[in-house]
Design a protein around this motif. Structure first.
Motif, PDB file in Angstrom:
ATOM      1  N   LYS A  11       0.817  -1.295   0.120  1.00  0.00           N
ATOM      2  CA  LYS A  11      -0.200  -0.245  -0.559  1.00  0.00           C
ATOM      3  C   LYS A  11       0.765   1.375   0.281  1.00  0.00           C
ATOM      4  N   LYS A  12       2.010   1.469   0.632  1.00  0.00           N
ATOM      5  CA  LYS A  12       3.297   2.197   0.789  1.00  0.00           C
ATOM      6  C   LYS A  12       3.687   2.708  -0.838  1.00  0.00           C
ATOM      7  N   ASN A  13       3.479   1.559  -0.883  1.00  0.00           N
ATOM      8  CA  ASN A  13       4.666   1.755  -2.280  1.00  0.00           C
ATOM      9  C   ASN A  13       3.798   2.279  -3.665  1.00  0.00           C
ATOM     10  N   PHE A  14       1.998   1.863  -3.684  1.00  0.00           N
ATOM     11  CA  PHE A  14       1.394   2.079  -4.961  1.00  0.00           C
ATOM     12  C   PHE A  14       1.308   3.697  -4.069  1.00  0.00           C
ATOM     13  N   LYS A  15       0.822   3.997  -3.038  1.00  0.00           N
ATOM     14  CA  LYS A  15       0.549   6.116  -2.566  1.00  0.00           C
ATOM     15  C   LYS A  15       2.362   5.854  -3.043  1.00  0.00           C
TER      16      LYS A  15
END
Length: 127
Positions: free
Chosen positions: A28-32
């Motif tokens: 999720k952090k990488n997507f963000k």
């Protein structure tokens, strides 16, 4: 063991993915981060219907090289925290929302001489 039953080994099956909440949080952090990077790198300017009509009715035309320069300066302005900018070129004056890369309105350069622009927190001059 019953001699009538033959034993066959199971084929190698793929391992089932293990669920790890840390991995899912990292994704999720990488997507963000990826989304924000893509958003920051977006350079194509879009026109409001009003701006497009204004450019057409006033006969304002800007060549491709000038558009690229304007787009690059708007990206630079956005990185500096500018939200609304007035872009002044030799032939035109554009009001641009740097956050959304949207051209709000357009004026001939001569029309802009006697105008007051409000709610602007940045100016871009392009020769």
């Amino acid at each position: 063991m019953d001699p009538r039953v033959q034993w066959h080994p199971l084929p190698n099956l793929p391992k089932s993915p293990s669920v790890n909440t840390n991995d899912s949080h990292a994704k999720k952090k990488n997507f963000k981060e990826v989304f924000q990077t893509e958003l920051n790198n977006a350079t194509k300017l879009v026109f409001t219907k009003h701006a497009k009509n204004r450019m057409e009715s006033r006969g304002i035309s800007i060549d491709d090289n000038k558009w690229i320069e304007i787009e690059n300066k708007v990206v630079e302005a956005r990185k500096k925290g500018i939200k609304e900018s007035v872009v002044i070129t030799e032939d035109a004056t554009l009001l641009i929302n740097a956050q959304t890369h949207t051209i709000i309105t357009a004026l001939n350069r001569n029309e802009a001489k006697s105008q007051i622009f409000s709610n602007i927190n940045g100016t871009i001059l392009i020769d």
